[in-house]
Scaffold this motif. Sequence first.
Motif, PDB file in Angstrom:
ATOM      1  N   GLY A   1       0.795  -1.220   0.000  1.00 29.36           N
ATOM      2  CA  GLY A   1       0.000   0.000   0.000  1.00 29.36           C
ATOM      3  C   GLY A   1       0.829   1.271   0.000  1.00 29.36           C
ATOM      4  O   GLY A   1       0.299   2.361   0.206  1.00 29.36           O
ATOM      5  N   ASN A   2       2.141   1.135  -0.220  1.00 34.22           N
ATOM      6  CA  ASN A   2       3.060   2.285  -0.177  1.00 34.22           C
ATOM      7  C   ASN A   2       2.984   3.019   1.159  1.00 34.22           C
ATOM      8  O   ASN A   2       3.175   4.237   1.233  1.00 34.22           O
ATOM      9  CB  ASN A   2       2.794   3.255  -1.330  1.00 34.22           C
ATOM     10  N   ALA A   3       2.700   2.268   2.240  1.00 32.37           N
ATOM     11  CA  ALA A   3       2.599   2.850   3.583  1.00 32.37           C
ATOM     12  C   ALA A   3       4.004   2.976   4.167  1.00 32.37           C
ATOM     13  O   ALA A   3       4.517   2.067   4.818  1.00 32.37           O
ATOM     14  CB  ALA A   3       1.718   1.967   4.472  1.00 32.37           C
ATOM     15  N   LYS A   4       4.626   4.111   3.957  1.00 33.00           N
ATOM     16  CA  LYS A   4       6.062   4.256   4.195  1.00 33.00           C
ATOM     17  C   LYS A   4       6.454   4.467   5.657  1.00 33.00           C
ATOM     18  O   LYS A   4       7.558   4.121   6.055  1.00 33.00           O
ATOM     19  CB  LYS A   4       6.604   5.405   3.340  1.00 33.00           C
ATOM     20  N   GLY A   5       5.614   5.055   6.479  1.00 36.50           N
ATOM     21  CA  GLY A   5       5.997   5.323   7.859  1.00 36.50           C
ATOM     22  C   GLY A   5       7.026   6.437   7.945  1.00 36.50           C
ATOM     23  O   GLY A   5       7.215   7.223   7.004  1.00 36.50           O
ATOM     24  N   HIS A   6       7.699   6.524   9.085  1.00 39.54           N
ATOM     25  CA  HIS A   6       8.722   7.554   9.286  1.00 39.54           C
ATOM     26  C   HIS A   6      10.090   6.970   8.915  1.00 39.54           C
ATOM     27  O   HIS A   6      10.622   7.248   7.851  1.00 39.54           O
ATOM     28  CB  HIS A   6       8.691   8.045  10.734  1.00 39.54           C
ATOM     29  N   ARG A   7      10.639   6.144   9.782  1.00 41.55           N
ATOM     30  CA  ARG A   7      11.896   5.476   9.458  1.00 41.55           C
ATOM     31  C   ARG A   7      11.693   3.980   9.186  1.00 41.55           C
ATOM     32  O   ARG A   7      12.590   3.323   8.663  1.00 41.55           O
ATOM     33  CB  ARG A   7      12.897   5.670  10.598  1.00 41.55           C
TER      34      ARG A   7
ATOM     35  N   LEU B   1       7.147  -2.969   9.932  1.00 41.79           N
ATOM     36  CA  LEU B   1       6.733  -2.752  11.318  1.00 41.79           C
ATOM     37  C   LEU B   1       5.799  -3.860  11.779  1.00 41.79           C
ATOM     38  O   LEU B   1       5.899  -4.350  12.906  1.00 41.79           O
ATOM     39  CB  LEU B   1       6.042  -1.390  11.426  1.00 41.79           C
ATOM     40  N   SER B   2       4.890  -4.277  10.905  1.00 44.61           N
ATOM     41  CA  SER B   2       3.864  -5.243  11.293  1.00 44.61           C
ATOM     42  C   SER B   2       4.389  -6.672  11.390  1.00 44.61           C
ATOM     43  O   SER B   2       3.760  -7.517  12.023  1.00 44.61           O
ATOM     44  CB  SER B   2       2.703  -5.200  10.298  1.00 44.61           C
ATOM     45  N   LEU B   3       5.543  -6.953  10.783  1.00 40.68           N
ATOM     46  CA  LEU B   3       6.036  -8.330  10.707  1.00 40.68           C
ATOM     47  C   LEU B   3       7.310  -8.577  11.508  1.00 40.68           C
ATOM     48  O   LEU B   3       7.846  -9.684  11.486  1.00 40.68           O
ATOM     49  CB  LEU B   3       6.307  -8.705   9.243  1.00 40.68           C
ATOM     50  N   ASN B   4       7.786  -7.554  12.241  1.00 38.70           N
ATOM     51  CA  ASN B   4       9.100  -7.702  12.863  1.00 38.70           C
ATOM     52  C   ASN B   4       9.188  -7.163  14.286  1.00 38.70           C
ATOM     53  O   ASN B   4      10.274  -6.801  14.739  1.00 38.70           O
ATOM     54  CB  ASN B   4      10.151  -7.030  11.985  1.00 38.70           C
ATOM     55  N   ARG B   5       8.076  -7.129  15.010  1.00 42.63           N
ATOM     56  CA  ARG B   5       8.164  -6.738  16.411  1.00 42.63           C
ATOM     57  C   ARG B   5       8.845  -7.853  17.199  1.00 42.63           C
ATOM     58  O   ARG B   5       8.954  -8.998  16.751  1.00 42.63           O
ATOM     59  CB  ARG B   5       6.775  -6.426  16.979  1.00 42.63           C
ATOM     60  N   ASN B   6       9.256  -7.523  18.401  1.00 46.65           N
ATOM     61  CA  ASN B   6       9.903  -8.486  19.303  1.00 46.65           C
ATOM     62  C   ASN B   6      11.132  -9.139  18.677  1.00 46.65           C
ATOM     63  O   ASN B   6      11.402 -10.336  18.879  1.00 46.65           O
ATOM     64  CB  ASN B   6       8.908  -9.555  19.776  1.00 46.65           C
TER      65      ASN B   6
END
Length: 397
Positions: A49-55, A61-66
């Motif tokens: 979705g071209n959801a770029k975020g800040h950094r 972000l959604s696939l790499n927490r913890n």
Amino acid sequence: MNILDGYRVLDCSIAMAGPFAAQRLGDLGADVIKIEPISGEWQRHKPAGNAKGHRINVSFLSLNRNKRSLAIDLKSAQGKAVLLDLVRSADVFLQNYRPGVAARLGVDYDTLKAINPKLIYVSMSGYGESGPYATRPGQDLLLQAMSGAMLSVGRNGEPPSPAGQYLVDAVTAYTAFEGVLAALLHRERTGVAQRVDINMLDAIVAMQMQEISVHTVGGIPQTRLNEPHAHPYIRAPYGVFKTKDSFMALSSPPLGVLAQIIDAPELAHIDEETGVWNRRDEIFAITQARLHLKTTQEWLAAFQAVDVWCGPVYGYADVAADPQIEHNGTMVEYDHPTEGRVRTPGFPIKFDQTPSTVRRGAPLTGEHSREILKELGYDDQKIEGLFGSGSVGEERL
């Protein structure tokens, strides 16, 4: 305390299926170290979705927490040496390289097993490590198409309908997660580690256990109808219908009851044993013609009053705001140092003694490189030498 506290997972995977599986292990407490190139894992640069975020973009972000991130150059001798040092203390090594790549990099099963006989080695692929399709791209849409699932929905003669999410990637991630847990349990019981192979094709086929068995065992063909029936092996009416203001789902109500609610007496004369199968297109069309006359809420109230299975068709905004979602704690919220307040789906299994936790959000590229090298016992001079040579990298907050 978490269930997998004390276990270390080396995540050398990219894109969705591998990282998602590793994240689930991290949610249960494992120390997941994401091994990525100095430039960052592929998903950091290709957000959905071209959801770029800040950094950090939203996909990563959604696939790499913890997880912690160690950025190293595996093609350099020094970078590979760091990884092999980590292997000595790891419990799980997870990769989804193309067939042959792990051997070229020197991180294949036999090599790592010789270093750490207790290591569970998980290899994920599109179609399997060998065979006629081994070199084909393991991409979600292509696997959906090949699995047979796509041809089970939609109208006869129209293009098959793919899922609106990366279905095969998600199912493969869940399969890999199960495989790791089973292998860890076996190792705890016997002391013996092993290789675990997961491929996307087998995962999505196995998910259709009932449907494919109806064909292979029951001999009933997979048939698409002229109306958009939602399942090839379910009696009518079964699907999504347009109402006056939106859409609703209706699941196999008794025809006599349905006839009264929607004022369609012709339905009451259709046989409940055979007609609901061989007249499915007709039943669907009659039902659709009536349902567009009232709003979704009006129909839901009428159907639910007599215990007919029905429900609204949600979008993601509806899901995020739903009271049952809120009650279940389906979504988790936490503060991320670069992305701010994050609200995202959490871990779906509830344990009363060892609940999953969000201990950290997705890391920057190599954010924990220095920390991990110190844990390996490297002194400051060696660490600075690795950074200076470009074999290890870091991005700081």
